[in-house]
Design a protein around this motif. Structure first.
Motif, PDB file in Angstrom:
ATOM      1  N   UNK A 196     -16.962  -6.561   5.912  1.00  0.00           N
ATOM      2  CA  UNK A 196     -16.509  -6.566   4.319  1.00  0.00           C
ATOM      3  C   UNK A 196     -15.139  -5.632   4.266  1.00  0.00           C
ATOM      4  N   UNK A 197     -15.075  -4.467   5.142  1.00  0.00           N
ATOM      5  CA  UNK A 197     -13.744  -3.659   5.116  1.00  0.00           C
ATOM      6  C   UNK A 197     -12.641  -4.632   5.467  1.00  0.00           C
ATOM      7  N   UNK A 198     -12.705  -5.280   6.562  1.00  0.00           N
ATOM      8  CA  UNK A 198     -11.600  -6.168   7.158  1.00  0.00           C
ATOM      9  C   UNK A 198     -11.267  -7.278   6.048  1.00  0.00           C
ATOM     10  N   UNK A 199     -12.361  -7.996   5.285  1.00  0.00           N
ATOM     11  CA  UNK A 199     -12.146  -8.770   4.467  1.00  0.00           C
ATOM     12  C   UNK A 199     -11.243  -8.261   3.095  1.00  0.00           C
ATOM     13  N   UNK A 200     -11.343  -7.115   2.879  1.00  0.00           N
ATOM     14  CA  UNK A 200     -10.516  -6.328   1.695  1.00  0.00           C
ATOM     15  C   UNK A 200      -9.329  -5.993   2.346  1.00  0.00           C
ATOM     16  N   UNK A 201      -9.366  -5.748   3.592  1.00  0.00           N
ATOM     17  CA  UNK A 201      -7.916  -5.538   4.072  1.00  0.00           C
ATOM     18  C   UNK A 201      -7.223  -6.789   4.183  1.00  0.00           C
ATOM     19  N   UNK A 202      -7.657  -8.076   4.716  1.00  0.00           N
ATOM     20  CA  UNK A 202      -7.155  -9.306   4.765  1.00  0.00           C
ATOM     21  C   UNK A 202      -6.468  -9.590   3.366  1.00  0.00           C
ATOM     22  N   UNK A 203      -7.199  -9.244   2.318  1.00  0.00           N
ATOM     23  CA  UNK A 203      -6.621  -9.642   0.718  1.00  0.00           C
ATOM     24  C   UNK A 203      -5.476  -8.710   0.853  1.00  0.00           C
ATOM     25  N   UNK A 204      -5.548  -7.448   1.009  1.00  0.00           N
ATOM     26  CA  UNK A 204      -4.523  -6.381   0.745  1.00  0.00           C
ATOM     27  C   UNK A 204      -2.992  -7.046   1.630  1.00  0.00           C
ATOM     28  N   UNK A 205      -3.224  -7.605   2.856  1.00  0.00           N
ATOM     29  CA  UNK A 205      -2.151  -8.209   3.458  1.00  0.00           C
ATOM     30  C   UNK A 205      -1.652  -9.244   2.629  1.00  0.00           C
ATOM     31  N   UNK A 206      -2.520 -10.255   1.993  1.00  0.00           N
ATOM     32  CA  UNK A 206      -2.021 -11.555   1.562  1.00  0.00           C
ATOM     33  C   UNK A 206      -1.425 -11.042  -0.002  1.00  0.00           C
ATOM     34  N   UNK A 207      -1.860  -9.972  -0.489  1.00  0.00           N
ATOM     35  CA  UNK A 207      -1.121  -9.631  -1.755  1.00  0.00           C
ATOM     36  C   UNK A 207      -0.116  -8.569  -1.376  1.00  0.00           C
ATOM     37  N   UNK A 208       0.141  -8.218  -0.448  1.00  0.00           N
ATOM     38  CA  UNK A 208       1.425  -7.080  -0.287  1.00  0.00           C
ATOM     39  C   UNK A 208       0.962  -5.846  -0.393  1.00  0.00           C
ATOM     40  N   UNK A 209      -0.051  -5.481  -0.742  1.00  0.00           N
ATOM     41  CA  UNK A 209      -0.679  -4.089  -1.028  1.00  0.00           C
ATOM     42  C   UNK A 209      -1.291  -3.120  -0.013  1.00  0.00           C
ATOM     43  N   UNK A 210      -1.010  -3.404   1.135  1.00  0.00           N
ATOM     44  CA  UNK A 210      -1.523  -2.656   2.163  1.00  0.00           C
ATOM     45  C   UNK A 210      -1.021  -1.370   2.053  1.00  0.00           C
ATOM     46  N   UNK A 211       0.329  -1.016   1.799  1.00  0.00           N
ATOM     47  CA  UNK A 211       0.750   0.344   1.813  1.00  0.00           C
ATOM     48  C   UNK A 211      -0.068   1.145   0.542  1.00  0.00           C
ATOM     49  N   UNK A 212      -0.411   0.367  -0.464  1.00  0.00           N
ATOM     50  CA  UNK A 212      -1.126   1.145  -1.440  1.00  0.00           C
ATOM     51  C   UNK A 212      -2.490   1.543  -1.001  1.00  0.00           C
ATOM     52  N   UNK A 213      -3.149   0.622  -0.325  1.00  0.00           N
ATOM     53  CA  UNK A 213      -4.414   0.817   0.047  1.00  0.00           C
ATOM     54  C   UNK A 213      -4.346   2.430   1.419  1.00  0.00           C
ATOM     55  N   UNK A 214      -3.269   2.258   1.948  1.00  0.00           N
ATOM     56  CA  UNK A 214      -3.147   3.454   3.039  1.00  0.00           C
ATOM     57  C   UNK A 214      -2.825   4.688   1.944  1.00  0.00           C
ATOM     58  N   UNK A 215      -1.989   4.609   1.078  1.00  0.00           N
ATOM     59  CA  UNK A 215      -1.895   5.770   0.315  1.00  0.00           C
ATOM     60  C   UNK A 215      -3.070   6.382  -0.476  1.00  0.00           C
ATOM     61  N   UNK A 216      -3.815   5.262  -1.009  1.00  0.00           N
ATOM     62  CA  UNK A 216      -5.196   5.675  -1.515  1.00  0.00           C
ATOM     63  C   UNK A 216      -6.330   6.336  -0.858  1.00  0.00           C
ATOM     64  N   UNK A 217      -6.281   5.947   0.593  1.00  0.00           N
ATOM     65  CA  UNK A 217      -7.097   6.515   1.748  1.00  0.00           C
ATOM     66  C   UNK A 217      -6.619   7.212   2.523  1.00  0.00           C
ATOM     67  N   UNK A 218      -5.450   7.883   2.757  1.00  0.00           N
ATOM     68  CA  UNK A 218      -4.756   8.516   3.821  1.00  0.00           C
ATOM     69  C   UNK A 218      -5.533   9.839   3.740  1.00  0.00           C
ATOM     70  N   UNK A 219      -6.082  10.442   2.892  1.00  0.00           N
ATOM     71  CA  UNK A 219      -6.922  11.443   2.649  1.00  0.00           C
ATOM     72  C   UNK A 219      -8.128  11.831   3.562  1.00  0.00           C
ATOM     73  N   UNK A 220      -8.389  10.479   3.979  1.00  0.00           N
ATOM     74  CA  UNK A 220      -9.636  10.421   4.685  1.00  0.00           C
ATOM     75  C   UNK A 220      -9.068  10.521   6.241  1.00  0.00           C
ATOM     76  N   UNK A 221      -7.887  10.517   6.671  1.00  0.00           N
ATOM     77  CA  UNK A 221      -7.596  10.681   7.737  1.00  0.00           C
ATOM     78  C   UNK A 221      -7.864  12.343   8.569  1.00  0.00           C
ATOM     79  N   UNK A 222      -8.111  12.233   9.765  1.00  0.00           N
ATOM     80  CA  UNK A 222      -8.323  13.605  10.343  1.00  0.00           C
ATOM     81  C   UNK A 222      -7.195  13.978  11.042  1.00  0.00           C
TER      82      UNK A 222
END
Length: 172
Positions: A146-172
């Motif tokens: 499911x997470x990859x299906x979400x990311x596929x939609x992010x690629x298609x709508x050009x919002x991958x960078x927003x996904x990264x910005x929203x979730x970069x806090x989880x990076x170690x």
């Protein structure tokens, strides 16, 4: 013959070890050869298109060795951006997590002016992982994440960078 299974944390531990060990293994040269960079980009693309090809493991080994030893590539990666897929040892998860790392390297090679922009590098790596996922689904349609299906939609709508910005806090 059954493939030996890795513990769920093995892919993440391997990537972390590679990132931490990279400076210790760096060559004395000041930059990678143009031929090696072209080979790396070619292998990343091949893995995206046919992640289960007979030579895929050799390609992954070559890429790992190249990235670790390239004196001018400083790759940052964040497998936590893949959510619950990170640390799984089934259904293509190790290949997808590894592709994130290889995609980050491809982004750095293709965009040397943005090689220090972690958000852009992570987005580039995620897009490569999505392309590999699409290749996996052609061969193994039941290997759905499911997470990859979400990311596929992010690629298609050009919002991958927003996904990264929203979730970069989880990076170690």
């Amino acid at each position: 013959m059954k493939r030996p299974s890795l513990t769920p944390l093995a892919p993440s531990v391997l990537l972390l070890a590679l990132v931490v060990a990279a400076p210790a293994f760096a060559q004395e040269a000041t930059s990678s050869t143009a031929e090696d960079k072209a080979q790396a980009l070619s292998l990343v693309k091949q893995l995206e298109e046919d992640p289960l090809a007979s030579g895929a493991e050799n390609a992954r080994q070559w890429l790992t060795n190249f990235i670790v030893n390239a004196p001018d590539l400083f790759i940052s990666t964040c497998p936590e951006l893949l959510g619950p897929l990170n640390g799984q040892g089934k259904n293509g998860a190790p290949e997808i997590v590894g592709q994130l790392y290889f995609g980050n390297a491809a982004f750095a090679i293709q965009n040397p002016d943005k090689a220090t922009d972690r958000e852009a590098m992570y987005a580039g790596g995620l897009e490569s992982a999505v392309r590999l996922y699409e290749g996996l689904l052609k061969q193994k349609p039941r290997w759905k994440w499911p997470i990859l299906d979400v990311l596929r939609s992010r690629v298609k709508d050009g919002t991958m960078i927003q996904y990264v910005r929203e979730n970069i806090g989880s990076c170690q």
